[in-house]
Design a protein around this motif. Sequence first.
Motif, PDB file in Angstrom:
ATOM      1  N   LEU A  71       0.847  -1.190   0.000  1.00 36.05           N
ATOM      2  CA  LEU A  71       0.000   0.000   0.000  1.00 36.05           C
ATOM      3  C   LEU A  71       0.884   1.241   0.000  1.00 36.05           C
ATOM      4  O   LEU A  71       1.895   1.294   0.680  1.00 36.05           O
ATOM      5  CB  LEU A  71      -0.900   0.013   1.234  1.00 36.05           C
ATOM      6  N   SER A  72       0.506   2.228  -0.793  1.00 35.86           N
ATOM      7  CA  SER A  72       1.317   3.440  -0.896  1.00 35.86           C
ATOM      8  C   SER A  72       0.437   4.549  -1.439  1.00 35.86           C
ATOM      9  O   SER A  72      -0.759   4.361  -1.666  1.00 35.86           O
ATOM     10  CB  SER A  72       2.485   3.207  -1.841  1.00 35.86           C
ATOM     11  N   LEU A  73       1.051   5.706  -1.683  1.00 28.39           N
ATOM     12  CA  LEU A  73       0.290   6.794  -2.286  1.00 28.39           C
ATOM     13  C   LEU A  73      -0.159   6.414  -3.690  1.00 28.39           C
ATOM     14  O   LEU A  73      -1.212   6.855  -4.155  1.00 28.39           O
ATOM     15  CB  LEU A  73       1.130   8.068  -2.326  1.00 28.39           C
ATOM     16  N   ALA A  74       0.637   5.566  -4.367  1.00 26.19           N
ATOM     17  CA  ALA A  74       0.259   5.147  -5.727  1.00 26.19           C
ATOM     18  C   ALA A  74      -1.057   4.372  -5.697  1.00 26.19           C
ATOM     19  O   ALA A  74      -1.906   4.536  -6.575  1.00 26.19           O
ATOM     20  CB  ALA A  74       1.358   4.304  -6.343  1.00 26.19           C
ATOM     21  N   SER A  75      -1.254   3.531  -4.671  1.00 28.72           N
ATOM     22  CA  SER A  75      -2.515   2.787  -4.623  1.00 28.72           C
ATOM     23  C   SER A  75      -3.691   3.727  -4.338  1.00 28.72           C
ATOM     24  O   SER A  75      -4.793   3.504  -4.832  1.00 28.72           O
ATOM     25  CB  SER A  75      -2.454   1.642  -3.610  1.00 28.72           C
ATOM     26  N   VAL A  76      -3.427   4.795  -3.571  1.00 29.67           N
ATOM     27  CA  VAL A  76      -4.490   5.777  -3.346  1.00 29.67           C
ATOM     28  C   VAL A  76      -4.859   6.453  -4.667  1.00 29.67           C
ATOM     29  O   VAL A  76      -6.041   6.643  -4.984  1.00 29.67           O
ATOM     30  CB  VAL A  76      -4.074   6.834  -2.300  1.00 29.67           C
ATOM     31  N   VAL A  77      -3.828   6.804  -5.464  1.00 27.12           N
ATOM     32  CA  VAL A  77      -4.084   7.433  -6.765  1.00 27.12           C
ATOM     33  C   VAL A  77      -4.960   6.523  -7.621  1.00 27.12           C
ATOM     34  O   VAL A  77      -5.922   6.969  -8.263  1.00 27.12           O
ATOM     35  CB  VAL A  77      -2.767   7.748  -7.504  1.00 27.12           C
ATOM     36  N   LEU A  78      -4.653   5.225  -7.606  1.00 27.62           N
ATOM     37  CA  LEU A  78      -5.424   4.257  -8.391  1.00 27.62           C
ATOM     38  C   LEU A  78      -6.906   4.306  -7.983  1.00 27.62           C
ATOM     39  O   LEU A  78      -7.795   4.370  -8.837  1.00 27.62           O
ATOM     40  CB  LEU A  78      -4.848   2.868  -8.128  1.00 27.62           C
TER      41      LEU A  78
ATOM     42  N   PHE B 297      -8.395   2.935   3.401  1.00 22.73           N
ATOM     43  CA  PHE B 297      -8.055   1.531   3.168  1.00 22.73           C
ATOM     44  C   PHE B 297      -6.740   1.363   2.423  1.00 22.73           C
ATOM     45  O   PHE B 297      -6.051   0.369   2.593  1.00 22.73           O
ATOM     46  CB  PHE B 297      -9.167   0.833   2.376  1.00 22.73           C
ATOM     47  N   LEU B 298      -6.391   2.315   1.560  1.00 25.31           N
ATOM     48  CA  LEU B 298      -5.293   2.088   0.622  1.00 25.31           C
ATOM     49  C   LEU B 298      -3.995   2.826   0.947  1.00 25.31           C
ATOM     50  O   LEU B 298      -2.983   2.606   0.309  1.00 25.31           O
ATOM     51  CB  LEU B 298      -5.725   2.466  -0.810  1.00 25.31           C
ATOM     52  N   SER B 299      -4.017   3.755   1.927  1.00 25.96           N
ATOM     53  CA  SER B 299      -2.825   4.585   2.099  1.00 25.96           C
ATOM     54  C   SER B 299      -1.723   3.900   2.901  1.00 25.96           C
ATOM     55  O   SER B 299      -0.586   4.359   2.893  1.00 25.96           O
ATOM     56  CB  SER B 299      -3.209   5.919   2.753  1.00 25.96           C
ATOM     57  N   GLY B 300      -2.046   2.800   3.582  1.00 31.75           N
ATOM     58  CA  GLY B 300      -1.012   2.117   4.364  1.00 31.75           C
ATOM     59  C   GLY B 300      -0.447   3.039   5.422  1.00 31.75           C
ATOM     60  O   GLY B 300      -1.187   3.607   6.220  1.00 31.75           O
ATOM     61  N   THR B 301       0.882   3.227   5.427  1.00 28.11           N
ATOM     62  CA  THR B 301       1.484   4.076   6.457  1.00 28.11           C
ATOM     63  C   THR B 301       1.602   5.526   6.015  1.00 28.11           C
ATOM     64  O   THR B 301       1.957   6.385   6.798  1.00 28.11           O
ATOM     65  CB  THR B 301       2.892   3.569   6.812  1.00 28.11           C
ATOM     66  N   GLN B 302       1.334   5.814   4.720  1.00 29.33           N
ATOM     67  CA  GLN B 302       1.462   7.181   4.222  1.00 29.33           C
ATOM     68  C   GLN B 302       0.108   7.874   4.250  1.00 29.33           C
ATOM     69  O   GLN B 302      -0.592   7.927   3.247  1.00 29.33           O
ATOM     70  CB  GLN B 302       2.023   7.172   2.801  1.00 29.33           C
ATOM     71  N   ALA B 303      -0.222   8.438   5.404  1.00 31.48           N
ATOM     72  CA  ALA B 303      -1.547   9.037   5.570  1.00 31.48           C
ATOM     73  C   ALA B 303      -1.722  10.257   4.668  1.00 31.48           C
ATOM     74  O   ALA B 303      -0.816  11.065   4.522  1.00 31.48           O
ATOM     75  CB  ALA B 303      -1.743   9.440   7.026  1.00 31.48           C
ATOM     76  N   THR B 304      -2.913  10.358   4.058  1.00 31.89           N
ATOM     77  CA  THR B 304      -3.273  11.606   3.377  1.00 31.89           C
ATOM     78  C   THR B 304      -3.907  12.521   4.435  1.00 31.89           C
ATOM     79  O   THR B 304      -4.151  12.093   5.564  1.00 31.89           O
ATOM     80  CB  THR B 304      -4.282  11.356   2.250  1.00 31.89           C
ATOM     81  N   LEU B 305      -4.186  13.752   4.055  1.00 32.72           N
ATOM     82  CA  LEU B 305      -4.706  14.703   5.043  1.00 32.72           C
ATOM     83  C   LEU B 305      -6.015  14.232   5.700  1.00 32.72           C
ATOM     84  O   LEU B 305      -6.130  14.264   6.933  1.00 32.72           O
ATOM     85  CB  LEU B 305      -4.863  16.086   4.404  1.00 32.72           C
ATOM     86  N   PRO B 306      -7.020  13.784   4.919  1.00 34.07           N
ATOM     87  CA  PRO B 306      -8.238  13.300   5.582  1.00 34.07           C
ATOM     88  C   PRO B 306      -7.972  12.113   6.518  1.00 34.07           C
ATOM     89  O   PRO B 306      -8.568  12.037   7.594  1.00 34.07           O
ATOM     90  CB  PRO B 306      -9.145  12.880   4.415  1.00 34.07           C
ATOM     91  N   VAL B 307      -7.065  11.218   6.124  1.00 35.04           N
ATOM     92  CA  VAL B 307      -6.755  10.071   6.987  1.00 35.04           C
ATOM     93  C   VAL B 307      -6.084  10.566   8.271  1.00 35.04           C
ATOM     94  O   VAL B 307      -6.373  10.077   9.377  1.00 35.04           O
ATOM     95  CB  VAL B 307      -5.854   9.057   6.248  1.00 35.04           C
ATOM     96  N   TYR B 308      -5.221  11.578   8.144  1.00 36.35           N
ATOM     97  CA  TYR B 308      -4.583  12.171   9.321  1.00 36.35           C
ATOM     98  C   TYR B 308      -5.636  12.823  10.233  1.00 36.35           C
ATOM     99  O   TYR B 308      -5.634  12.617  11.447  1.00 36.35           O
ATOM    100  CB  TYR B 308      -3.532  13.195   8.890  1.00 36.35           C
TER     101      TYR B 308
END
Lengths: 262, 292
Positions: free
Chosen positions: A125-132, A204-215
């Motif tokens: 999981l990474s930012l790339a999966s969030v983009v997907l 679900f997809l960001s793993g350890t790299q939280a986006t702002l809403p996840v934060y």
Amino acid sequence: MKNRTLLAYACFYLAFLYLPVLVLPIFSFNNSAFIAFPLTGFTTRWYEALADSALQQALVNSLKVGVVTALLSTLLGLLAAKAVTQYRLRGRGVALGMISLPLFIPDIVLGISLLLLLGTIGLPLSLASVVLGHLLICAPFSLAVLVARFEGFDPNLEEASADLGEDRWMTFWRVTFPLMLPGIIASLLLTFITSFDEFLVAYFLSGTQATLPVYIWSQLRFPARLPMVLALGTIILCVSVVLVVLAEKLRNQGVKKPMVGA
Amino acid sequence: MRERGGVADKGRNVRQGYALLAPTLVVVGLTLAAPLGLLLITSLKSQSGIGFEAGWTLAQYSEVLGRGSYRILFARSVVVAALVTALTVALAYPMAYFVAFHARRKFLWLILLTIPFWTSYLLRVFAWKIILGYGGVINSGLLGLGLIAEPLGSLLYNPFAVVVTLAHAWAAFAILPIYVSLEKIDRSLLEAGSDLGDSKLRRFLRITLPLSMPGVIGAAILIFVPTTGDFVTPELVGGPAGAMIANIIETQFTQVGNWPLGAALALVSMTMVAVLAGLFVAAARAAARAVR
């Protein structure tokens, strides 16, 4: 008379829309960790608390995801919109339906099914999966905006350019692109905002790299962090309003200037 | 001049068209079709430790459809989403009507109406928790004014709080489509209606309302689908009494770790939403035709 009733209703409705939004700035300046009336005094300490490295990293992550999603989604939308409006294709309806399908599927289903896919093929999981995931959500928006723009677009202009000896690339660059620009900007804005604000799929997809809403979601559990989160919300609101006003000014200027160069 | 329109040219054009369409279809195929296929496969398995048991089973579906507590969650999700959709559209329609037909500065109104939606969805929902909470804006305000002796405990953590919050959070998705469809209506049709002796109400029911139905239907779908599967609002303001289907799906995937059951719950709710949305569109179209 009816006008006045409607105007009164409109004002009442506006108040309903603004009530929760006003809560954010009011309590972000309140000098108390407890969010309740009466207000206890003015402070900017919650804004000072925003200098938090995890928060800034989340902001950077969200900006990255938003920009990449907006560019990719608009590019895909542009190609697909051109295909469905300017070519007589069999299966056009099926293709349009398939691209629009994510609109009819709850985000939670999109999020967990992508999580399953990535888990199965072993991609971390990474930012790339969030983009997907965001691409899936945003592509229908891009397509809708750009199809509407292409429908008012006269293909004869492209043919005229070709007849006058421009190659396909120059035709695209000097005829199609400038005429499509308002649609492209609208698509970029809409998809960026959608991605920037999207929570569930990113959760679900960001793993350890939280986006702002996840934060933000992670902070909502700690009462002591709440005023800081409200300060963050206030800043997001102000920046968005400034951007919208700027975009609108640019749009008006664009209308006055001739769109296609000589 | 180049020659155009020949048969060969058309064939090339069609191929070009499919080539333009291909990248988007590939992305959608990879990110939608493949994951949904996997979801279906997973739902036909059963969990065993951190892996799945060999062989196929319909056990998850009989669990999902058979257990009363899941049925309550499905029913609550649909009822809450339907209430939210009806309430949001009903509240937004007069607003959109005002902007389309009576407002002098339409653009200013549209900007004013959308500004509240320019901040985080999470925080807009969270703001309602602050407003409705035990020590929240309403309670502390009423206490401060001396109107109540002790806080009203019943405002938060129930389906009512979920409905109010969602009706606020999705308002823009009702106002804008309805406004667009009202704005498109040819004003001369309304004049013709008056000239032919229709009263204002009759004119509204026979011309304006049916012609604005595409906007209403669009808004309803845009709101109903995501609110049925909303996770954030029930989690923040719903409490146990206001939990919805997305909350239990999330739990299966994160805390419980029963992926097959979560997959079956997700597929059943997705199918349910699709069927209900389809039925609604068909019914609304039939109703619009009957009025005309």
